[in-house]
Design a protein around this motif. Structure first.
Motif, PDB file in Angstrom:
ATOM      1  N   UNK A   1      55.843  44.185 -25.320  1.00 22.32           N
ATOM      2  CA  UNK A   1      55.134  42.930 -24.991  1.00 22.32           C
ATOM      3  C   UNK A   1      56.107  42.049 -24.210  1.00 22.32           C
ATOM      4  N   UNK A   2      55.718  41.689 -22.991  1.00 14.73           N
ATOM      5  CA  UNK A   2      56.574  40.877 -22.125  1.00 14.73           C
ATOM      6  C   UNK A   2      55.960  39.495 -21.974  1.00 14.73           C
ATOM      7  N   UNK A   3      56.791  38.445 -22.045  1.00 17.94           N
ATOM      8  CA  UNK A   3      56.288  37.088 -21.777  1.00 17.94           C
ATOM      9  C   UNK A   3      56.965  36.542 -20.532  1.00 17.94           C
TER      10      UNK A   3
ATOM     11  N   UNK B   1      56.247  51.027 -19.109  1.00 19.41           N
ATOM     12  CA  UNK B   1      55.154  50.073 -18.881  1.00 19.41           C
ATOM     13  C   UNK B   1      54.984  49.123 -20.070  1.00 19.41           C
ATOM     14  N   UNK B   2      54.340  48.001 -19.799  1.00 19.07           N
ATOM     15  CA  UNK B   2      54.085  46.996 -20.847  1.00 19.07           C
ATOM     16  C   UNK B   2      52.663  47.150 -21.373  1.00 19.07           C
ATOM     17  N   UNK B   3      52.509  47.068 -22.674  1.00 18.26           N
ATOM     18  CA  UNK B   3      51.173  47.122 -23.299  1.00 18.26           C
ATOM     19  C   UNK B   3      50.479  45.778 -23.107  1.00 18.26           C
ATOM     20  N   UNK B   4      51.268  44.691 -23.205  1.00 24.79           N
ATOM     21  CA  UNK B   4      50.733  43.337 -22.986  1.00 24.79           C
ATOM     22  C   UNK B   4      51.743  42.541 -22.154  1.00 24.79           C
ATOM     23  N   UNK B   5      51.242  41.801 -21.182  1.00 27.22           N
ATOM     24  CA  UNK B   5      52.049  40.801 -20.488  1.00 27.22           C
ATOM     25  C   UNK B   5      51.370  39.462 -20.726  1.00 27.22           C
TER      26      UNK B   5
ATOM     27  N   UNK C   1      45.791  50.837 -19.836  1.00 27.05           N
ATOM     28  CA  UNK C   1      44.856  50.113 -20.720  1.00 27.05           C
ATOM     29  C   UNK C   1      45.485  48.780 -21.159  1.00 27.05           C
ATOM     30  N   UNK C   2      46.594  48.405 -20.489  1.00 27.71           N
ATOM     31  CA  UNK C   2      47.321  47.186 -20.880  1.00 27.71           C
ATOM     32  C   UNK C   2      46.535  45.914 -20.600  1.00 27.71           C
ATOM     33  N   UNK C   3      46.943  44.795 -21.230  1.00 25.36           N
ATOM     34  CA  UNK C   3      46.228  43.524 -21.080  1.00 25.36           C
ATOM     35  C   UNK C   3      47.186  42.446 -20.548  1.00 25.36           C
ATOM     36  N   UNK C   4      46.684  41.702 -19.558  1.00 26.10           N
ATOM     37  CA  UNK C   4      47.426  40.559 -19.010  1.00 26.10           C
ATOM     38  C   UNK C   4      46.741  39.313 -19.555  1.00 26.10           C
ATOM     39  N   UNK C   5      47.414  38.583 -20.432  1.00 27.64           N
ATOM     40  CA  UNK C   5      46.810  37.410 -21.100  1.00 27.64           C
ATOM     41  C   UNK C   5      47.569  36.168 -20.646  1.00 27.64           C
ATOM     42  N   UNK C   6      46.855  35.231 -19.986  1.00 29.53           N
ATOM     43  CA  UNK C   6      47.573  34.031 -19.546  1.00 29.53           C
ATOM     44  C   UNK C   6      46.726  32.780 -19.705  1.00 29.53           C
TER      45      UNK C   6
END
Ligand code: DWN
Length: 422
Positions: free
Chosen positions: A95-97, A154-158, A184-189
């Motif tokens: 998980x990357x922020x 790869x990141x699962x969530x950014x 299938x990753x999610x970009x949440x912002x």
């Protein structure tokens, strides 16, 4: 956002220093001001700054710390739990922020998955690393995304909160996210929603850090042009009212996405007239607040500021409110205490002073946390302190002994949108 070249000027705030450039008295004569104003793209209706200043100038010594605002930390901890429960499938998931500040969000889930913070403010990154969040002191871009992917996969969530309004080349950043995200990753912002700014006259969110004032419409134009999908959206009562976008390299769009896009059309967010009416509302608010403060000062009242948010500096500079009106401003952020507000040079002090000093009025510059602050300061209010809330309408909040505190968190929820997106 759309590489358009044709704009309407909407509001000109004038010249002011960067909103988080709190400074020592010895540096007053070195202070720099820059033009601040917003324009509307005639093509994709994205509201954006007319002039952009170097991000290095803003983030090299950044005063803003997430951990200084308890309601915000609680909000990000809830989001961290949602990410860990709904998207993390193994402790090896990454998980990357982007814009991780002091690590408040990632520190909550650092034992449940691999975490990586990215933030250009070295002073904030230091705090995050001390809290056990590995952090790169960098600006995120496609080059950095390729480097991270080669080293960490790869990141699962950014996740990126209050960042995607701060970056000029969003196309490059979104391309970097697309490359780094797993299939299938999610970009949440989360970004402050322009619907709230317009509906409630929250012009004080306009400052040099915020290059864009996003609608879901203009974000979707950009994401779709990169082959990404807006899978879902939520309205959250943070910073007035923000939209939280859930995007990915695959999947479909939820009903909430369609409803909010329709709501934006109903609210006139694609209509230039809406933005021109907004600037008239700001002018009327300016007149009302200055009249109220002048009257209170004439009646010999002691007035202070409560909270020294970045947005407060736009309001103080644009409304020309200085130390002749506010004796001081209190703030819970240690790195702001003992410094002066940019442009208006009002001293920032710790809130402890209030119990001894007992001012008559406090101008609530951190109005977006009104319900938590009014609850927290009820003892002071019983001793006679009255809060003045400047946005959305100028109003004095009286202490109502006979009924529970009005839940002011909702006053920032846009009634139209709330009816549509519970
Ligand atoms: O994008 C950004 C927005 C979303 O957050 C960043 N550019 C910087 C920041 O803007 P801001 O400074 O307007 O954010 P806040 O979170 O509204 O700032 C609140 C300020 O009020 C902080 O300095 C802490 C202070 N505070 C306080 O003194 N007492 C906050 C609370 C809740 C309190 O009880």
């Amino acid at each position: 956002m759309c590489s358009g070249k044709d704009f309407f000027e909407i509001l000109n705030i004038g010249e002011m220093p960067p909103a988080n450039a709190f400074l020592e008295k010895k540096d007053f004569d070195k202070e720099e001001s820059f033009p601040l104003g917003v324009q509307l793209c005639k093509n994709c209706k994205s509201l954006q700054l007319r002039q952009v200043i170097s991000p290095k100038l803003i983030f090299q010594d950044y005063c803003y710390a997430t951990r200084a605002s308890k309601p915000l930390v609680e909000h990000f901890h809830r989001l961290a739990e949602e990410i860990a429960n709904n998207y993390v499938q193994s402790s090896n998931d990454l998980v990357i922020e982007i814009g991780s500040n002091d690590g408040a969000l990632l520190s909550k889930i650092k034992d449940r998955c691999r975490v990586l913070g990215i933030d250009p403010a070295s002073n904030m990154a230091k705090t995050a690393i001390q809290e056990g969040v590995p952090t790169l002191v960098e600006f995120f871009d496609t080059k950095l995304s390729e480097k991270i992917k080669s080293e960490m996969k790869e990141a699962r969530v950014i996740v990126a909160n209050n960042v995607m309004a701060h970056i000029e080349d969003l196309r490059d950043v979104f391309s970097g996210v697309k490359k780094l995200l797993s299939p299938e990753g999610k970009f949440i912002f989360e970004v402050h929603w322009v619907g709230n700014l317009l509906n409630e006259g929250g012009f004080d969110q306009i400052y040099h850090e915020h290059l864009y004032y996003h609608s879901l419409h203009s974000l979707q134009v950009l994401l779709n042009s990169l082959g990404m999908t807006v899978n879902d959206v939520k309205l959250v009562p943070i910073h007035g009212e923000s939209i939280r976008v859930y995007a990915g390299n695959s999947g479909t769009s939820s009903e909430a996405v369609r409803k909010l896009l329709d709501c934006e059309i109903e609210m006139g967010l694609l209509d230039t007239k809406t933005y021109q009416n907004f600037s008239k509302k700001v002018e009327s608010n300016k007149g009302k607040l200055n009249k109220l403060l002048a009257k209170l000062k004439k009646d010999g009242k002691k007035i202070v500021g409560y909270g020294a948010p970045a947005k407060g500096n736009t309001l103080l500079n644009y409304f020309k409110i200085g130390p002749e009106i506010l004796d001081y401003i209190t703030d819970t952020t240690p790195s702001k205490q003992g410094k002066y507000t940019p442009g208006t040079h009002i001293l920032v002090v710790s809130p402890e002073i209030l119990l001894k000093d007992l001012p008559d009025y406090a101008l609530l510059l951190s109005w977006n946390y009104a319900d938590a602050i009014l609850e927290k300061e009820k003892e002071l209010r019983k001793k006679g302190l009255k809060f003045i809330i400047p946005v959305p309408e100028v109003r004095i909040v009286e202490l109502c002994n006979d009924k529970p505190f009005e839940n002011l968190a909702n006053f920032s929820i846009n009634s139209v949108a709330k009816a549509i997106i519970p």
